[in-house]
Design a protein around this motif. Structure first.
Motif, PDB file in Angstrom:
ATOM      1  N   GLU A  16      69.327  17.991  19.790  1.00  0.00           N
ATOM      2  CA  GLU A  16      68.948  19.130  18.945  1.00  0.00           C
ATOM      3  C   GLU A  16      69.981  19.366  17.855  1.00  0.00           C
ATOM      4  O   GLU A  16      69.635  19.657  16.710  1.00  0.00           O
ATOM      5  CB  GLU A  16      68.773  20.384  19.800  1.00  0.00           C
ATOM      6  CG  GLU A  16      67.523  20.350  20.655  1.00  0.00           C
ATOM      7  CD  GLU A  16      67.390  21.567  21.557  1.00  0.00           C
ATOM      8  OE1 GLU A  16      67.930  22.630  21.205  1.00  0.00           O
ATOM      9  OE2 GLU A  16      66.743  21.443  22.596  1.00  0.00           O
ATOM     10  N   ASP A  19      69.545  16.790  15.242  1.00  0.00           N
ATOM     11  CA  ASP A  19      68.358  17.062  14.430  1.00  0.00           C
ATOM     12  C   ASP A  19      68.681  18.035  13.297  1.00  0.00           C
ATOM     13  O   ASP A  19      68.095  17.976  12.228  1.00  0.00           O
ATOM     14  CB  ASP A  19      67.223  17.639  15.289  1.00  0.00           C
ATOM     15  CG  ASP A  19      66.609  16.598  16.213  1.00  0.00           C
ATOM     16  OD1 ASP A  19      66.828  15.384  16.001  1.00  0.00           O
ATOM     17  OD2 ASP A  19      65.905  17.017  17.156  1.00  0.00           O
ATOM     18  N   VAL A  20      69.629  18.927  13.550  1.00  0.00           N
ATOM     19  CA  VAL A  20      69.999  19.934  12.548  1.00  0.00           C
ATOM     20  C   VAL A  20      71.011  19.381  11.550  1.00  0.00           C
ATOM     21  O   VAL A  20      70.846  19.528  10.350  1.00  0.00           O
ATOM     22  CB  VAL A  20      70.565  21.201  13.235  1.00  0.00           C
ATOM     23  CG1 VAL A  20      71.096  22.187  12.203  1.00  0.00           C
ATOM     24  CG2 VAL A  20      69.497  21.858  14.099  1.00  0.00           C
ATOM     25  N   ASN A  61      65.916  21.252   5.144  1.00  0.00           N
ATOM     26  CA  ASN A  61      66.106  21.179   6.594  1.00  0.00           C
ATOM     27  C   ASN A  61      67.213  22.130   7.039  1.00  0.00           C
ATOM     28  O   ASN A  61      67.057  22.877   8.008  1.00  0.00           O
ATOM     29  CB  ASN A  61      66.430  19.747   7.021  1.00  0.00           C
ATOM     30  CG  ASN A  61      66.635  19.622   8.515  1.00  0.00           C
ATOM     31  OD1 ASN A  61      65.829  20.098   9.311  1.00  0.00           O
ATOM     32  ND2 ASN A  61      67.725  18.990   8.914  1.00  0.00           N
ATOM     33  N   ASN A  65      67.003  25.600   9.329  1.00  0.00           N
ATOM     34  CA  ASN A  65      67.784  25.719  10.562  1.00  0.00           C
ATOM     35  C   ASN A  65      68.913  26.746  10.456  1.00  0.00           C
ATOM     36  O   ASN A  65      69.751  26.838  11.348  1.00  0.00           O
ATOM     37  CB  ASN A  65      68.354  24.355  10.950  1.00  0.00           C
ATOM     38  CG  ASN A  65      67.286  23.461  11.523  1.00  0.00           C
ATOM     39  OD1 ASN A  65      66.762  23.726  12.597  1.00  0.00           O
ATOM     40  ND2 ASN A  65      66.922  22.408  10.799  1.00  0.00           N
TER      41      ASN A  65
END
Length: 107
Positions: A16, A19-20, A61, A65
């Motif tokens: 996770e 992903d950020v 992105n 986030n």
């Protein structure tokens, strides 16, 4: 069995995180923003070899986030500035350590 679950949970948490901030250009963008707000064109100049499309994608992105904020000014052409959020600023010690590691072992 408990150790296996903890290992899987750690792997999921790490995935996770990646992903950020794991995009090819994410850390470079965050690093550039450590010194304060930057206009889009400034970020393009500060990050060698990034193209406009990738910069837009990474910034969207990171905005989604909660890592950066985007502020648009009603000028012609529109002026857009990016800054790190508190969440983004908390990445500074970790990214600085990765930078030092890279200088020692990669560069």
């Amino acid at each position: 069995m408990d150790k296996k679950n903890n290992k899987n949970e750690s792997r999921c948490a790490l995935q996770e995180i990646l992903d950020v901030i794991g995009g090819k250009w994410s850390m470079s963008i965050i690093y550039a923003l450590f010194t304060g707000k930057k206009r889009f064109s400034e970020l393009e100049r500060l990050i060698p070899n990034i193209n406009t499309r990738m910069l837009v994608k990474e910034l969207k992105n990171m905005e989604a986030n909660g890592i950066v904020t985007r502020q648009v000014f009603a000028t012609v052409p529109p002026t857009v500035e990016y800054t790190l959020t508190t969440k983004g600023e908390k990445l500074q010690p970790s990214i600085n350590e990765l930078h030092k590691w890279g200088l020692e072992f990669v560069g």
